[in-house]
Design a protein around this motif. Structure first.
Motif, PDB file in Angstrom:
ATOM      1  N   ARG B  56      -6.122   3.702   2.666  1.00 48.92           N
ATOM      2  CA  ARG B  56      -7.500   4.200   2.652  1.00 48.92           C
ATOM      3  C   ARG B  56      -7.513   5.729   2.632  1.00 48.92           C
ATOM      4  O   ARG B  56      -6.522   6.357   3.036  1.00 48.92           O
ATOM      5  CB  ARG B  56      -8.240   3.686   3.886  1.00 48.92           C
ATOM      6  N   THR B  57      -8.626   6.294   2.205  1.00 52.90           N
ATOM      7  CA  THR B  57      -8.799   7.745   2.296  1.00 52.90           C
ATOM      8  C   THR B  57      -9.395   8.095   3.653  1.00 52.90           C
ATOM      9  O   THR B  57      -8.942   9.009   4.328  1.00 52.90           O
ATOM     10  CB  THR B  57      -9.706   8.254   1.152  1.00 52.90           C
ATOM     11  N   SER B  58     -10.432   7.341   4.067  1.00 51.90           N
ATOM     12  CA  SER B  58     -10.986   7.511   5.417  1.00 51.90           C
ATOM     13  C   SER B  58     -11.741   6.244   5.795  1.00 51.90           C
ATOM     14  O   SER B  58     -11.930   5.351   4.964  1.00 51.90           O
ATOM     15  CB  SER B  58     -11.904   8.733   5.476  1.00 51.90           C
ATOM     16  N   GLY B  59     -12.164   6.183   7.051  1.00 54.97           N
ATOM     17  CA  GLY B  59     -12.881   5.004   7.531  1.00 54.97           C
ATOM     18  C   GLY B  59     -11.989   4.138   8.403  1.00 54.97           C
ATOM     19  O   GLY B  59     -10.815   4.438   8.584  1.00 54.97           O
ATOM     20  N   SER B  60     -12.592   3.081   8.956  1.00 53.87           N
ATOM     21  CA  SER B  60     -11.807   2.233   9.859  1.00 53.87           C
ATOM     22  C   SER B  60     -11.958   0.755   9.509  1.00 53.87           C
ATOM     23  O   SER B  60     -12.962   0.339   8.919  1.00 53.87           O
ATOM     24  CB  SER B  60     -12.251   2.461  11.301  1.00 53.87           C
ATOM     25  N   VAL B  61     -10.923   0.000   9.863  1.00 54.44           N
ATOM     26  CA  VAL B  61     -10.929  -1.454   9.655  1.00 54.44           C
ATOM     27  C   VAL B  61     -10.469  -2.090  10.957  1.00 54.44           C
ATOM     28  O   VAL B  61      -9.406  -1.741  11.484  1.00 54.44           O
ATOM     29  CB  VAL B  61      -9.961  -1.870   8.522  1.00 54.44           C
ATOM     30  N   ARG B  62     -11.272  -3.001  11.500  1.00 53.54           N
ATOM     31  CA  ARG B  62     -10.875  -3.739  12.702  1.00 53.54           C
ATOM     32  C   ARG B  62     -10.908  -5.218  12.385  1.00 53.54           C
ATOM     33  O   ARG B  62     -11.842  -5.707  11.748  1.00 53.54           O
ATOM     34  CB  ARG B  62     -11.824  -3.429  13.864  1.00 53.54           C
ATOM     35  N   VAL B  63      -9.860  -5.909  12.830  1.00 49.99           N
ATOM     36  CA  VAL B  63      -9.773  -7.355  12.614  1.00 49.99           C
ATOM     37  C   VAL B  63      -9.782  -8.011  13.992  1.00 49.99           C
ATOM     38  O   VAL B  63      -8.862  -7.778  14.788  1.00 49.99           O
ATOM     39  CB  VAL B  63      -8.481  -7.715  11.849  1.00 49.99           C
ATOM     40  N   PHE B  64     -10.827  -8.776  14.261  1.00 52.00           N
ATOM     41  CA  PHE B  64     -11.029  -9.368  15.588  1.00 52.00           C
ATOM     42  C   PHE B  64     -10.825  -8.300  16.675  1.00 52.00           C
ATOM     43  O   PHE B  64     -10.158  -8.529  17.679  1.00 52.00           O
ATOM     44  CB  PHE B  64     -10.091 -10.562  15.807  1.00 52.00           C
ATOM     45  N   GLY B  65     -11.365  -7.140  16.434  1.00 52.69           N
ATOM     46  CA  GLY B  65     -11.322  -6.057  17.418  1.00 52.69           C
ATOM     47  C   GLY B  65     -10.067  -5.202  17.386  1.00 52.69           C
ATOM     48  O   GLY B  65      -9.987  -4.202  18.097  1.00 52.69           O
ATOM     49  N   HIS B  66      -9.085  -5.575  16.575  1.00 54.56           N
ATOM     50  CA  HIS B  66      -7.835  -4.814  16.541  1.00 54.56           C
ATOM     51  C   HIS B  66      -7.840  -3.853  15.347  1.00 54.56           C
ATOM     52  O   HIS B  66      -8.012  -4.289  14.200  1.00 54.56           O
ATOM     53  CB  HIS B  66      -6.623  -5.752  16.436  1.00 54.56           C
ATOM     54  N   ASP B  67      -7.628  -2.579  15.653  1.00 49.12           N
ATOM     55  CA  ASP B  67      -7.639  -1.574  14.595  1.00 49.12           C
ATOM     56  C   ASP B  67      -6.396  -1.739  13.708  1.00 49.12           C
ATOM     57  O   ASP B  67      -5.276  -1.826  14.213  1.00 49.12           O
ATOM     58  CB  ASP B  67      -7.648  -0.172  15.220  1.00 49.12           C
ATOM     59  N   LEU B  68      -6.647  -1.767  12.405  1.00 50.81           N
ATOM     60  CA  LEU B  68      -5.554  -2.034  11.459  1.00 50.81           C
ATOM     61  C   LEU B  68      -4.506  -0.923  11.444  1.00 50.81           C
ATOM     62  O   LEU B  68      -3.326  -1.179  11.166  1.00 50.81           O
ATOM     63  CB  LEU B  68      -6.140  -2.220  10.055  1.00 50.81           C
ATOM     64  N   LEU B  69      -4.929   0.298  11.772  1.00 54.50           N
ATOM     65  CA  LEU B  69      -3.952   1.391  11.778  1.00 54.50           C
ATOM     66  C   LEU B  69      -3.209   1.483  13.117  1.00 54.50           C
ATOM     67  O   LEU B  69      -2.014   1.716  13.152  1.00 54.50           O
ATOM     68  CB  LEU B  69      -4.643   2.732  11.510  1.00 54.50           C
ATOM     69  N   ARG B  70      -3.962   1.267  14.223  1.00 50.34           N
ATOM     70  CA  ARG B  70      -3.338   1.437  15.549  1.00 50.34           C
ATOM     71  C   ARG B  70      -2.553   0.215  15.980  1.00 50.34           C
ATOM     72  O   ARG B  70      -1.553   0.329  16.673  1.00 50.34           O
ATOM     73  CB  ARG B  70      -4.415   1.751  16.593  1.00 50.34           C
ATOM     74  N   GLU B  71      -3.038  -0.984  15.616  1.00 49.38           N
ATOM     75  CA  GLU B  71      -2.338  -2.219  15.992  1.00 49.38           C
ATOM     76  C   GLU B  71      -2.081  -3.055  14.737  1.00 49.38           C
ATOM     77  O   GLU B  71      -2.603  -4.166  14.606  1.00 49.38           O
ATOM     78  CB  GLU B  71      -3.192  -3.037  16.957  1.00 49.38           C
ATOM     79  N   PRO B  72      -1.300  -2.512  13.807  1.00 49.49           N
ATOM     80  CA  PRO B  72      -1.150  -3.220  12.528  1.00 49.49           C
ATOM     81  C   PRO B  72      -0.544  -4.617  12.665  1.00 49.49           C
ATOM     82  O   PRO B  72      -0.966  -5.541  11.969  1.00 49.49           O
ATOM     83  CB  PRO B  72      -0.228  -2.290  11.719  1.00 49.49           C
ATOM     84  N   ASP B  73       0.415  -4.766  13.572  1.00 43.83           N
ATOM     85  CA  ASP B  73       1.081  -6.071  13.689  1.00 43.83           C
ATOM     86  C   ASP B  73       0.107  -7.156  14.150  1.00 43.83           C
ATOM     87  O   ASP B  73       0.097  -8.263  13.602  1.00 43.83           O
ATOM     88  CB  ASP B  73       2.264  -5.990  14.659  1.00 43.83           C
ATOM     89  N   VAL B  74      -0.713  -6.821  15.148  1.00 43.19           N
ATOM     90  CA  VAL B  74      -1.662  -7.818  15.673  1.00 43.19           C
ATOM     91  C   VAL B  74      -2.715  -8.116  14.610  1.00 43.19           C
ATOM     92  O   VAL B  74      -3.036  -9.281  14.334  1.00 43.19           O
ATOM     93  CB  VAL B  74      -2.351  -7.288  16.956  1.00 43.19           C
ATOM     94  N   ALA B  75      -3.249  -7.045  14.016  1.00 43.36           N
ATOM     95  CA  ALA B  75      -4.323  -7.228  13.031  1.00 43.36           C
ATOM     96  C   ALA B  75      -3.825  -8.012  11.819  1.00 43.36           C
ATOM     97  O   ALA B  75      -4.480  -8.955  11.363  1.00 43.36           O
ATOM     98  CB  ALA B  75      -4.861  -5.866  12.606  1.00 43.36           C
ATOM     99  N   LYS B  76      -2.642  -7.658  11.318  1.00 48.23           N
ATOM    100  CA  LYS B  76      -2.124  -8.327  10.114  1.00 48.23           C
ATOM    101  C   LYS B  76      -1.836  -9.800  10.383  1.00 48.23           C
ATOM    102  O   LYS B  76      -2.000 -10.639   9.497  1.00 48.23           O
ATOM    103  CB  LYS B  76      -0.836  -7.647   9.649  1.00 48.23           C
ATOM    104  N   ALA B  77      -1.391 -10.119  11.605  1.00 49.25           N
ATOM    105  CA  ALA B  77      -1.054 -11.505  11.925  1.00 49.25           C
ATOM    106  C   ALA B  77      -2.285 -12.410  11.914  1.00 49.25           C
ATOM    107  O   ALA B  77      -2.168 -13.628  11.798  1.00 49.25           O
ATOM    108  CB  ALA B  77      -0.368 -11.568  13.287  1.00 49.25           C
TER     109      ALA B  77
END
Lengths: 253, 315
Positions: B56-77
């Motif tokens: 991404r260039t900017s912005g945020s993505v959260r998957v079930f509350g988990h930030d894709l950049l900060r907690e990639p393993d949890v979010a991706k799973a």
């Protein structure tokens, strides 16, 4: 999770090597047999001794290392690049696989192929000559480290490659000349002084000589310099792989 | 709980093309959302960022509350993805493909084998488990990609045109499968060019155009906003000129066929009453066009007359 991911990736690579063994194991065995017959048997007899060993024995460690280098490099470059082209690399990129696992998994696959082919070449060599094992631990460590270093090199090549030509440029124009000029067939003491100094810039010289030291107990260079060079290359290539994957170079938009 | 929360997502490619211009989208857990948009609208870029295939260039993505950049393993799973293009290892077997994918998500070999049987049976591929992917038909490859995406039991499944190029029978069986999967609790985001597919399956619809979400609402509410329907009526008797139906514009479209516009303030009962009054005997009736398609064209500012966009609607 990480161990399972590593196991899965390394196993996948290994299964690939076994599945296409006529492409991965057989050709280097045939090529190296020809080297032993031509350089060792036919030409070697006229050369006589080198480094206190008959020529066939002298070139055996170099040929084994040549097989390890080209096969570990080639395995990762072709496997990773074809995964990139067929896009099934995405399976790994969307999964919670840390970059270091992707690097180590591919390095393990490439190193295993390099070492399996190296063992096959060793068996071929045993059909032509006796191979002493002066320092088995040195042999084994240099054997494995070299395979890992060149697997990492192959991975960098595959990450950066955009088309099929890109995966053959480095092996043909960089790796092959460096290997042939890396003391596989001769001792650098035979070269003029300038060429000797130039040869010392070739990292493959250190790997070949360290392995030769482990097998025959003779080397053109210091063993500890060789280990240092191998470890420095490992650190540089491993960090480069991680950096490229983190940035998504060549694999992510 | 939001299954997916995307905020102010911007993507500018190196060539300067700004594919996403601040996309904000929230998908509640358990939802079935259609993400629609013409080619080049930004759908695949949006999905690419959510699935970590595009930076991404900017912005945020959260998957079930988990930030894709900060907690990639949890979010991706938590995400399963079925991409638009077939991305299978063509030389590997069906069974290996799904068990390998499971391993990448940390599913051990024994559990992966068990799940492979479940998923491949559900998608009618178990009998083909020993075949190489290259020997499968197009529809089977699509189903295999769905099986692969489900191996780690994701809570959010993202499907990027999963039925493209699949025949109608397989497409319908895939619809049934996806509906059942959503019923069992999996949140699904679907992009499709078959608007009928979206209308049939999805509870919510998000329409993206020129890198922005221009509509995001319940499917039923969105469809209600269409204030008129155009119906084609097949009549028993032939008609030479347009009959008078009070309150309904009528046009003759064939010897036995008329087109009637049911506008705001009228419903089908009014139409039937008018038809009765005019003494017209209707044998059958159908919508002139898919309602969602009509809306899609309106929202994306494409006049129905300018529909050489067929490629945008039907592959």
């Amino acid at each position: 999770m990480r161990l399972v991911g590593f196991y899965t990736l390394a196993r996948k690579e290994l299964v690939r090597v076994i599945r296409i063994w006529p492409q991965t194991i057989l050709p280097p065995a045939i090529t190296m047999t020809l080297y032993f017959v031509i350089f060792g048997g036919l030409i070697g007899r006229r050369i006589g001794e080198m480094g206190g060993f008959d020529y066939m024995q002298y070139i055996a460690p170099g040929l084994i290392m040549m097989a390890v280098i080209t096969n570990s490099y080639g395995n990762v470059v072709s496997s990773f690049f074809s995964a990139k082209i067929q896009r099934h690399l995405e399976e790994m990129l969307v999964a919670p696989m840390p970059n270091y696992i992707i690097v180590l998994g591919h390095a393990a696959g490439g190193a295993v192929r390099g070492m399996v082919v190296g063992l096959v070449v060793m068996l071929v060599a045993l059909m032509f000559t006796e191979l002493p094992m002066a320092y088995p631990l040195v042999m084994l460590s240099v054997f494995a480290l070299t395979a890992i270093v060149f697997s990492l090199g192959g991975l960098i090549n595959a990450i950066l490659a955009r088309k099929f030509d890109d995966v053959s440029i480095i092996p043909s124009f960089v790796l092959a000349p460096l290997t042939y000029l890396g003391g596989v067939f001769y001792s650098i003491s035979l070269l003029p002084e300038f060429a000797q100094k130039l040869s010392l810039l070739n990292p493959i010289l250190y790997m070949v000589n360290a392995f030769r030291y482990g097998m025959l107990g003779v080397s053109d260079i210091s063993l500890w310099i060789a280990y240092s060079i191998i470890l420095v290359f490992f650190a540089i290539l491993y960090s480069t792989c991680l950096l490229l994957l983190r940035r998504g170079t060549g694999i992510r938009e | 709980m939001q299954a997916l929360a995307v905020h102010d997502l911007v993507k500018t490619y190196r060539n300067g093309n700004q594919a996403l211009k601040g996309v904000t989208l929230e998908v509640p857990e358990g939802d079935f959302v259609a993400l629609l948009g013409p080619n080049g609208a930004g759908k695949t870029t949006l999905i690419g960022i959510v699935t970590s295939m595009v930076n991404r260039t900017s912005g945020s993505v959260r998957v079930f509350g988990h930030d894709l950049l900060r907690e990639p393993d949890v979010a991706k799973a938590l995400i399963g993805v079925v991409p638009q293009e077939v991305n299978l290892n063509q030389f590997d077997t069906v069974h290996n493909i799904v068990t390998t994918a499971a391993g990448f998500y940390g599913v051990g070999p024994r559990a992966a084998r068990r799940r492979a049987q479940e998923c491949l049976e559900q998608l009618q591929l178990w009998d083909r488990r020993k075949d190489s992917a290259r020997n499968l038909s197009g529809g089977m490859k699509r189903r295999l990609m769905i099986a692969r995406a489900l191996m780690h039991r994701p809570r959010l499944l993202i499907l990027d045109e999963p039925t493209a190029g699949v025949d109608i029978e397989i497409r319908r069986s895939m619809w049934e499968f996806l509906a059942a999967l959503n019923e069992s609790g999996t949140t699904i985001i679907l992009t499709t060019h078959y608007l009928e597919e979206a209308e049939q399956l999805c509870r919510h619809v998000a329409i993206i155009d020129h890198g922005r979400i221009i509509e995001h609402d319940r499917m039923s509410r969105v469809l209600r906003r269409l204030k008129e329907q155009v119906l084609l009526l097949n009549l028993r008797d032939s008609v030479a000129q347009a009959p008078q139906l009070t309150g309904f514009p009528v046009r003759v479209t064939g010897e036995h066929e008329i087109e009637v516009v049911v506008g705001e303030g009228h419903d089908l009962n009014d139409l039937f009453a008018a038809l009765e009054q005019a003494g017209l005997h209707v044998l059958s009736m159908r919508n002139r066009s898919n309602r969602l398609e009509e809306l899609f064209f309106r929202l994306t500012s494409r006049a129905p007359g300018a529909r050489p966009t067929a490629a945008e609607v039907m592959p």
